[in-house]
Design a protein around this motif. Structure first.
Motif, PDB file in Angstrom:
ATOM      1  N   GLY A   1       0.800  -1.219   0.000  1.00  0.00           N
ATOM      2  CA  GLY A   1       0.000   0.000   0.000  1.00  0.00           C
ATOM      3  C   GLY A   1       0.830   1.263   0.000  1.00  0.00           C
ATOM      4  O   GLY A   1       0.496   2.250  -0.666  1.00  0.00           O
ATOM      5  N   LEU A   2       1.926   1.254   0.746  1.00  0.00           N
ATOM      6  CA  LEU A   2       2.783   2.436   0.800  1.00  0.00           C
ATOM      7  C   LEU A   2       3.551   2.628  -0.496  1.00  0.00           C
ATOM      8  O   LEU A   2       3.825   3.775  -0.902  1.00  0.00           O
ATOM      9  N   LEU A   3       3.915   1.534  -1.181  1.00  0.00           N
ATOM     10  CA  LEU A   3       4.592   1.661  -2.463  1.00  0.00           C
ATOM     11  C   LEU A   3       3.657   2.301  -3.487  1.00  0.00           C
ATOM     12  O   LEU A   3       4.083   3.156  -4.287  1.00  0.00           O
ATOM     13  N   ALA A   4       2.401   1.913  -3.466  1.00  0.00           N
ATOM     14  CA  ALA A   4       1.436   2.525  -4.382  1.00  0.00           C
ATOM     15  C   ALA A   4       1.331   4.025  -4.129  1.00  0.00           C
ATOM     16  O   ALA A   4       1.317   4.836  -5.068  1.00  0.00           O
ATOM     17  N   THR A   5       1.294   4.414  -2.872  1.00  0.00           N
ATOM     18  CA  THR A   5       1.227   5.833  -2.524  1.00  0.00           C
ATOM     19  C   THR A   5       2.496   6.561  -2.938  1.00  0.00           C
ATOM     20  O   THR A   5       2.447   7.691  -3.439  1.00  0.00           O
ATOM     21  N   ALA A   6       3.644   5.912  -2.732  1.00  0.00           N
ATOM     22  CA  ALA A   6       4.919   6.523  -3.110  1.00  0.00           C
ATOM     23  C   ALA A   6       4.949   6.832  -4.598  1.00  0.00           C
ATOM     24  O   ALA A   6       5.439   7.889  -5.024  1.00  0.00           O
ATOM     25  N   ILE A   7       4.421   5.924  -5.409  1.00  0.00           N
ATOM     26  CA  ILE A   7       4.415   6.123  -6.856  1.00  0.00           C
ATOM     27  C   ILE A   7       3.390   7.183  -7.252  1.00  0.00           C
ATOM     28  O   ILE A   7       3.623   7.967  -8.183  1.00  0.00           O
ATOM     29  N   ASN A   8       2.286   7.248  -6.548  1.00  0.00           N
ATOM     30  CA  ASN A   8       1.281   8.284  -6.823  1.00  0.00           C
ATOM     31  C   ASN A   8       1.785   9.678  -6.444  1.00  0.00           C
ATOM     32  O   ASN A   8       1.475  10.667  -7.109  1.00  0.00           O
ATOM     33  N   ASP A   9       2.542   9.751  -5.381  1.00  0.00           N
ATOM     34  CA  ASP A   9       3.033  11.026  -4.858  1.00  0.00           C
ATOM     35  C   ASP A   9       4.019  11.646  -5.857  1.00  0.00           C
ATOM     36  O   ASP A   9       4.963  10.985  -6.293  1.00  0.00           O
ATOM     37  N   PRO A  10       3.841  12.913  -6.225  1.00  0.00           N
ATOM     38  CA  PRO A  10       4.749  13.533  -7.200  1.00  0.00           C
ATOM     39  C   PRO A  10       6.092  13.956  -6.622  1.00  0.00           C
ATOM     40  O   PRO A  10       6.933  14.503  -7.352  1.00  0.00           O
ATOM     41  N   ASN A  11       6.307  13.720  -5.340  1.00  0.00           N
ATOM     42  CA  ASN A  11       7.561  14.096  -4.701  1.00  0.00           C
ATOM     43  C   ASN A  11       8.532  12.916  -4.649  1.00  0.00           C
ATOM     44  O   ASN A  11       8.121  11.758  -4.725  1.00  0.00           O
ATOM     45  N   PRO A  12       9.831  13.191  -4.504  1.00  0.00           N
ATOM     46  CA  PRO A  12      10.808  12.094  -4.449  1.00  0.00           C
ATOM     47  C   PRO A  12      10.677  11.292  -3.160  1.00  0.00           C
ATOM     48  O   PRO A  12      10.601  11.865  -2.069  1.00  0.00           O
ATOM     49  N   VAL A  13      10.658   9.963  -3.304  1.00  0.00           N
ATOM     50  CA  VAL A  13      10.475   9.066  -2.166  1.00  0.00           C
ATOM     51  C   VAL A  13      11.599   8.039  -2.139  1.00  0.00           C
ATOM     52  O   VAL A  13      11.888   7.395  -3.153  1.00  0.00           O
TER      53      VAL A  13
END
Length: 666
Positions: free
Chosen positions: A499-511
């Motif tokens: 779930g967090l990986l999906a959010t990381a990819i959705n987020d336009p900021n560097p993760v």
């Protein structure tokens, strides 16, 4: 009236009409007149610093005019002609140099350290080299979208000594990227002459080693520069490939004005004065009856009037008033988290399988997502997370990379500039050191500097417990939690990881997405098979108790679970942080206010780790609630060793139980 002399440069008009020749002249004249004004303002203390490009205008103007207006250019600090040829309003440039709000960086960076999507310009950072890899990424984005566009990027001869130059050329060659690498060989890197910068006859010769066509041009000859680059750009648009051009020129003023030019032999300065690109072209135009004195004077008066009007506008703009909220809000691109709840049944998955499934589903969801890394395509990655991806998504979106972490992180940044998403796999988190500069100086700072998102996820297989030694076992999250502009995620369970990986990819900021190798195949959990998201900045309370708050993440979560399961009498809140930046401060503080005791467990060595910051936070926010000092437990202050018994001694796991019991009896 300008002085008329005989041209010392041999021009070949070719098929250019007089209108184009006059346009080239006016485009060179404008930055020259701006520079002359800036040098006056510098002496008056009205600007703080200036990097002069006097004598190099033909390169900036020639390259920019040769490209189409919608093709990206990545200039350096001596390329004023790029900005003026793209017709950026002068008052905005003056505001940029004065640190006014109407500049491009809101007073946060100076000179040409900015970019603008409106004019398809991506400015440099002081580290010079990273922009070459960023150009690769922009070119790759154009290639993937089949736009038929070219990208041009500038560097000086000094910048070619950096590893980024070599990595960028190699990646561009291997991937056949439509990018023109422009070397402005102006004789000096600050005070260091070219003979101390490189030992080959011509820098263009380096192109041969990378299988790249290369050319040497007279950088002071505007016609040669313009016509040759135009021809090459047309060819690249039809047959995408990189090209290297070395422009021979000279830096007639200091690296920046304060440094002067005492180190330059006077006869060399005098020699290059005779090769001035503007004066020689003016003489050529005069002698061929293309330009006359009255028209020339009219051009000069027109540009000077524009400069004065723009300066008046910039001077009238008020100074920036610091606003703490504005500054903090601009570190990250605003992102409205969208919660997606799965509807499917659960299946038991290992951590590694959950990450793989989450990545695959994100690739299916985001058609503009590209993943890059060493051995990730046919081989499926060293941990087999991307196994089978090549067959489903193709070679363009699942890209094996050369061993060049720096250039690939930079390429990811370039992809973001073109509107694409990317996931970069560090084969091991330890290897991020080879790409550290673009992570902390380019990805992290781009939005704050000029509102350009860095839509990049860097996957970081990390951690000990697998006898991999000092170069494959570090858990180095603290390097990045320290850096504003980055987000840091560190899941401990398969459900969270997906779930967090999906959010990381959705987020336009560097993760930075940390994945503990020892947990890959040892931890299982029921995980929804559907795509779903989980929010950043929200810790998970795994156990609730009354006597102590155990705060941890990653493998530390499982160490703590084991100890608490064997000590049933200990009543503890167990908090899995899940994300370290943003950090769920409220959950931590509320728990400690309830229990009165806190112990923070991390796998990283103690000094400078995130446990120290959490401890300081609790001392500031919970001091009156504490019944004992905040306790930190971490691994030894040594590199992580290889052999099992030494690694076991190193890791914090073996010290946690005794430290917890000591805290409880304080």
């Amino acid at each position: 009236m300008p002085t008329i002399t005989k041209s010392n440069i041999a021009y070949d008009k070719r098929n250019l009409n007089n209108e184009t020749l006059l346009e080239l002249y006016k485009k060179m004249l404008k930055p020259r007149l701006i520079e002359e004004k800036m040098l006056i303002l510098l002496r008056q203390g009205k600007v703080s610093k200036w990097f002069s490009g006097i004598g190099q205008e033909a390169i900036s103007v020639g390259v920019t005019m040769a490209l189409q207006a919608d093709e990206y250019i990545l200039p350096m600090h001596r390329n004023l002609g790029v900005f003026t040829t793209r017709d950026i309003p002068l008052h905005r440039l003056f505001c940029q140099w004065q640190g006014k709000a109407s500049g491009f960086t809101k007073g946060r960076d100076r000179s040409f350290h900015f970019g603008t999507q409106d004019y398809k310009i991506v400015g440099m950072i002081s580290h010079l080299g990273p922009q070459l890899g960023v150009a690769d990424g922009i070119a790759l984005g154009n290639l993937l979208k089949n736009t038929g566009r070219v990208t041009a990027v500038f560097t000086g001869e000094g910048g070619t000594s950096e590893g980024d130059f070599h990595e960028a050329l190699n990646v561009a060659s291997v991937w056949h990227l439509p990018v023109i690498f422009c070397i402005e060989n102006n004789g000096y890197g600050l005070s260091t002459p070219t003979r101390e910068q490189y030992n080959c006859k011509n820098l263009a010769d380096r192109g041969k080693g990378y299988g790249i066509e290369s050319f040497i041009l007279d950088g002071n000859n505007i016609i040669e520069t313009y016509t040759k680059v135009q021809k090459l750009a047309e060819s690249i648009r039809k047959r995408p490939r990189p090209i290297l051009i070395e422009f021979k020129t000279f830096r007639r003023r200091g690296h920046e004005e304060a440094s002067g030019i005492k180190y330059v032999p006077n006869e060399l300065i005098e020699e290059w004065k005779t090769k001035d690109p503007l004066e020689n072209f003016r003489s050529y135009l005069y002698s061929n009856k293309i330009l006359n004195p009255s028209t020339d004077t009219a051009y000069i008066d027109e540009i000077k009037a524009e400069i004065e009007a723009a300066l008046e506008m910039a001077n009238a703009e008020p100074e920036i008033v610091p606003n703490e909220i504005t500054e903090l809000n601009d570190v990250y691109k605003p992102y409205d988290y969208l919660e997606i709840i799965p509807n499917s049944s659960n299946h038991e998955l290992r951590l590694i399988d959950a990450i793989s499934q989450g990545l695959r589903q994100s690739m299916q969801k985001h058609k503009n997502l590209v993943i890059m890394g060493q051995d990730i395509a046919e081989y499926g990655g060293v941990f087999k997370i991307t196994e089978g991806f090549l067959d489903e998504f193709g070679k363009e979106r699942v890209r094996n990379t050369p061993i060049c972490e720096s250039a690939i992180v930079e390429t990811a940044m370039g992809l973001s500039i073109t509107g694409l998403k990317s996931v970069v796999e560090m084969q091991f988190a330890d290897f991020v050191t080879s790409g550290f500069n673009p992570v902390v100086n380019y990805l992290a700072k781009s939005h704050y500097r000029w509102q350009q998102q860095a839509d990049v996820v860097v996957r970081m297989p990390c951690g000990g417990g697998v006898a991999a030694g000092p170069f494959h076992s570090q858990t180095n999250e603290a390097w990045f939690t320290k850096t504003p502009g980055l987000k840091v995620v560190y899941p401990a369970f398969p459900y969270d990881a997906k779930g967090l990986l999906a959010t990381a990819i959705n987020d336009p900021n560097p993760v930075l997405f940390f994945e503990h190798k020892a947990l890959y195949r040892s931890i299982k959990q029921n995980v929804p098979t559907d795509y779903y998201t989980l929010p950043f900045g929200k810790a998970s309370i795994l156990k609730e108790g009354e006597n102590v708050s155990v705060i941890t993440y990653g493998a530390g979560v499982h160490w703590a679970i084991d100890i608490l399961n064997t000590n049933k009498d200990i009543s503890a809140d167990l908090i899995d942080l899940r994300t370290l930046q943003p950090l769920d401060k409220d959950t931590i503080i509320n728990s400690v206010k309830k229990t009165g005791r806190a112990i923070i467990l991390q796998e990283d060595s103690l000094f400078g780790g995130i446990a120290s910051d959490i401890s300081a936070l609790l001392m500031e926010e919970c001091f009156e609630y504490l019944d004992a000092p905040v306790k930190r437990v971490a691994s030894m202050e040594t590199p992580i060793p290889f052999i099992g018994q030494l690694e076991e001694q190193y890791l914090a796991k073996g010290r946690f139980e005794s430290a917890l019991k000591e805290l409880l009896v304080y």
